[in-house]
Enzyme design. Structure first.
Site, PDB file in Angstrom:
ATOM      1  N   ASN B 403       0.458  -2.159   3.234  1.00 55.05           N
ATOM      2  CA  ASN B 403       1.613  -1.342   3.581  1.00 55.05           C
ATOM      3  C   ASN B 403       2.324  -0.841   2.330  1.00 55.05           C
ATOM      4  O   ASN B 403       2.253   0.341   2.002  1.00 55.05           O
ATOM      5  CB  ASN B 403       2.558  -2.176   4.463  1.00 55.05           C
ATOM      6  CG  ASN B 403       3.654  -1.325   5.079  1.00 55.05           C
ATOM      7  OD1 ASN B 403       3.918  -0.215   4.630  1.00 55.05           O
ATOM      8  ND2 ASN B 403       4.296  -1.832   6.101  1.00 55.05           N
ATOM      9  N   ASP B 404       2.962  -1.751   1.616  1.00 49.59           N
ATOM     10  CA  ASP B 404       3.777  -1.322   0.475  1.00 49.59           C
ATOM     11  C   ASP B 404       2.955  -0.617  -0.605  1.00 49.59           C
ATOM     12  O   ASP B 404       3.449   0.281  -1.270  1.00 49.59           O
ATOM     13  CB  ASP B 404       4.504  -2.524  -0.123  1.00 49.59           C
ATOM     14  CG  ASP B 404       5.435  -3.150   0.893  1.00 49.59           C
ATOM     15  OD1 ASP B 404       5.999  -2.396   1.704  1.00 49.59           O
ATOM     16  OD2 ASP B 404       5.585  -4.382   0.892  1.00 49.59           O
TER      17      ASP B 404
END
Lengths: 105, 477
Positions: B403-404
């Site tokens: 995600n990040d």
């Protein structure tokens, strides 16, 4: 101030080692590829398990009636061994996988 | 004569540690390096047990206890290290690190009682030799660092395996700083003035250091855990070096300082990869505060889902598929399923590669270890720069629980806590499929705009299950 200088003089050998080792430590891993960060951290983790030597000395010096030193020393040796053995075995397991990768190549 | 042999043992130990660390930094020699360091450790330990003599020439005793303890530690350590799943490796390292820290703290406690009992008649009232003050200083430094490292590692361990949740309260930074100042103040008081009730002060320092270790790691989010473990790792190195000072033991000194320095460098390298300053991590500010504002802004945007069969079709008819593995893959233990998918696609003539972000997963290099376990070929793993060059010629990017590391906010949103972190430019590819368990924000707690972009489609579910279903679908095509 005087006592501080005396202390430095008395321990100068150790102080030299500390300073040189700081540079060696930084130099030695300076070019590690990020792939190897986890095994490297794990390997370094095992190496500081050398603290076990201190625990062994504590244990070995303890008098038979000094229960505090015996119990704490015993605990310290167990924990130190965990650090050393576990650390090296885990690192080896990680690296074993890299090795397997390289042979068919 | 025996003493000289011991000196030789320690010399060998020190050299193997340096050599081992050096070899660990190179993929070709890493395994050998680890074994060499382990061999040096065995020599140093056996040498200590059989050859060590104190100033008066007395040898060590209590062999039964020593070997008993080593046997217990070896059995538990080997079992734990052999049994642990590849995905749980980071928390295992954290755990072993904590053991080392605890060992250092215990040594300090014993040695403190040693001087307190034997020297105490003249300890706090009359003559205090300069030497005793130096020793006291080292004991206390070892105690503080060892305890912080132990308590911190245990919390990090609990956090990584999900037993401990993030926890922070208002003013925690200030609380932490005050706590640290109190510890240092007490330590100065103890060493400088050597009060009558010195053991009460000593144990207060011990207790507060443990507390500090807990509060030090508590508020730090999972995204920073690798940095924290690396930092605590170097702390334990320094604590071990304190033992070297204490016993004038060169191998402990070299080993400890070596790890302290190398660990600090590794920590800084990791911070750089995540674009965070070490000071920022140290104060423990990455809690709820900076993320609170950002979470709610875009979470109501619309995203589109893709069905399993559509995803299967898209991927089977692509020329080139890039897989971006992340933490979700590690949690779901989906590395083998991932490799199966890769083989299946390759058999259909699709080129499959992996894009590895340096901090994907829970530790730098974590993804490489995981995929290596699943027999994914080494040359299929692309580092971030390579991967970013290849995205424009990629048809489908499959993001598995990352995600990040693919959040475009790192490039565009200056207010984002991850602003400036280098990311994988997945949007350069023709289409992006994101596998996640839900729309919840990632580990850093920040929303990801990528999910709402037109190129992106979502494929919800546990990474392993989704991959297995995907394989089934592709086989049925």
């Amino acid at each position: 101030m005087g006592s501080f200088l005396n202390w430095i003089t008395a321990n100068q050998q150790i102080i030299y080692i500390v300073i040189l080792m700081i540079f060696v430590g930084i130099e030695v891993i300076g070019h590690v590829p990020s792939v190897l960060h986890t095994p490297l951290m794990s390997g370094a983790n095992a190496i500081h398990g050398v603290v076990i030597i201190g625990a062994i000395i504590v244990m070995g010096k303890a008098e038979h009636d000094n229960y505090l030193a015996l119990i704490l020393g015993f605990l310290a040796v167990v924990l130190g061994t965990l650090n050393v053995v576990g650390g090296f075995v885990v690192t080896d397991r990680m690296l074993e996988m890299f090795k397997k990768k390289k042979s068919p190549k | 004569m025996e003493l000289n042999i011991l000196t030789l043992c320690y010399l060998i130990g020190s050299v193997t540690f340096i050599l081992g660390l050096k070899m660990l930094s190179n993929p070709a020699t890493a395994r050998k390096g680890n074994l060499i360091a382990a061999g040096g450790m065995v020599i140093a330990i056996l040498g200590t047990i059989f050859l060590y003599t104190d100033d008066a020439g007395n040898k060590l005793h209590n062999y039964g206890w020593i070997f008993g303890a080593i046997a217990i530690g070896t059995v538990i350590g080997t079992l734990a290290a052999k049994k642990v799943k590849m995905t749980a490796m980071p928390e295992m390292v954290s755990m072993f690190n904590g053991m080392g820290g605890a060992c250092a703290a215990l040594i300090s406690i014993v040695e403190f009682n040693h001087i307190a009992h034997n020297v105490v008649p003249g300890f706090h009232q009359t003559y205090i030799p300069d030497g005793a003050k130096g020793i006291l200083l080292i004991i206390i430094v070892g105690l503080i660092i060892g305890s912080v490292s132990f308590a911190g590692s245990m919390i990090a361990w609990g956090k990584l395996n999900g037993k401990v949740k993030d926890f922070s309260f208002k003013g925690q930074h200030i609380f932490n700083i005050v706590l640290l100042l109190v510890i240092l103040g007490l330590a100065t008081y103890l060493i400088g003035w050597i009060p009558e009730n010195s053991s009460i002060v000593f144990y207060t320092i011990f207790f507060l250091s443990l507390l500090y270790g807990v509060f030090f790691v508590f508020p730090i989010g999972g995204a920073d855990m690798p940095v924290v473990i690396s930092l605590l790792n170097s702390f334990t190195g320094v604590a071990a070096a304190c033992g070297g000072f204490l016993y004038d033991n060169k191998v402990m000194l070299t080993g400890g300082i070596l790890v302290g320095a190398a660990g600090t460098l590794l920590t800084i390298l990791m911070c750089k990869a995540m674009n965070r300053s070490l000071a920022n991590v140290l104060i423990g500010s990455f809690g709820a505060k900076p993320t609170g504002g950002a979470t709610t802004v875009t979470s109501e945007g619309s995203y589109k889902e893709i069905s399993l069969s559509d995803a299967a079709v898209v991927m089977s008819y692509a020329h080139k598929v890039m897989i971006v593995p992340g933490y979700g893959l590690a949690v779901a233990q989906a590395q083998h399923a991932c490799h199966d998918l890769e083989k299946l696609l390759e058999a259909k003539g699709v080129e499959v590669k992996y894009a590895i972000h340096p901090v994907a997963g829970r530790m730098p290099g974590h993804m490489n270890v995981l995929l290596a376990e699943a027999d994914v070929s080494y040359e299929k793993l692309l580092e971030m720069e390579q991967a970013n060059e290849e995205f424009p010629s990629t048809d489908v990017v499959l993001i598995l629980g990352a995600n990040d590391v693919v959040n475009p906010a790192a490039k565009t949103d200056t207010s984002s806590p991850i602003y400036g972190m280098p990311i994988l430019d997945v949007e350069l590819a023709k289409s992006v499929i994101v596998n996640k368990r839900s729309m919840k924000p990632g580990y850093a707690g920040i929303d990801n705009d990528l999910f709402f972009r037109p190129k992106t489609s979502m494929l919800f579910g546990d990474a392993k299950k989704v991959l297995q279903d995907l394989i089934g679908e592709i086989k049925n095509l």
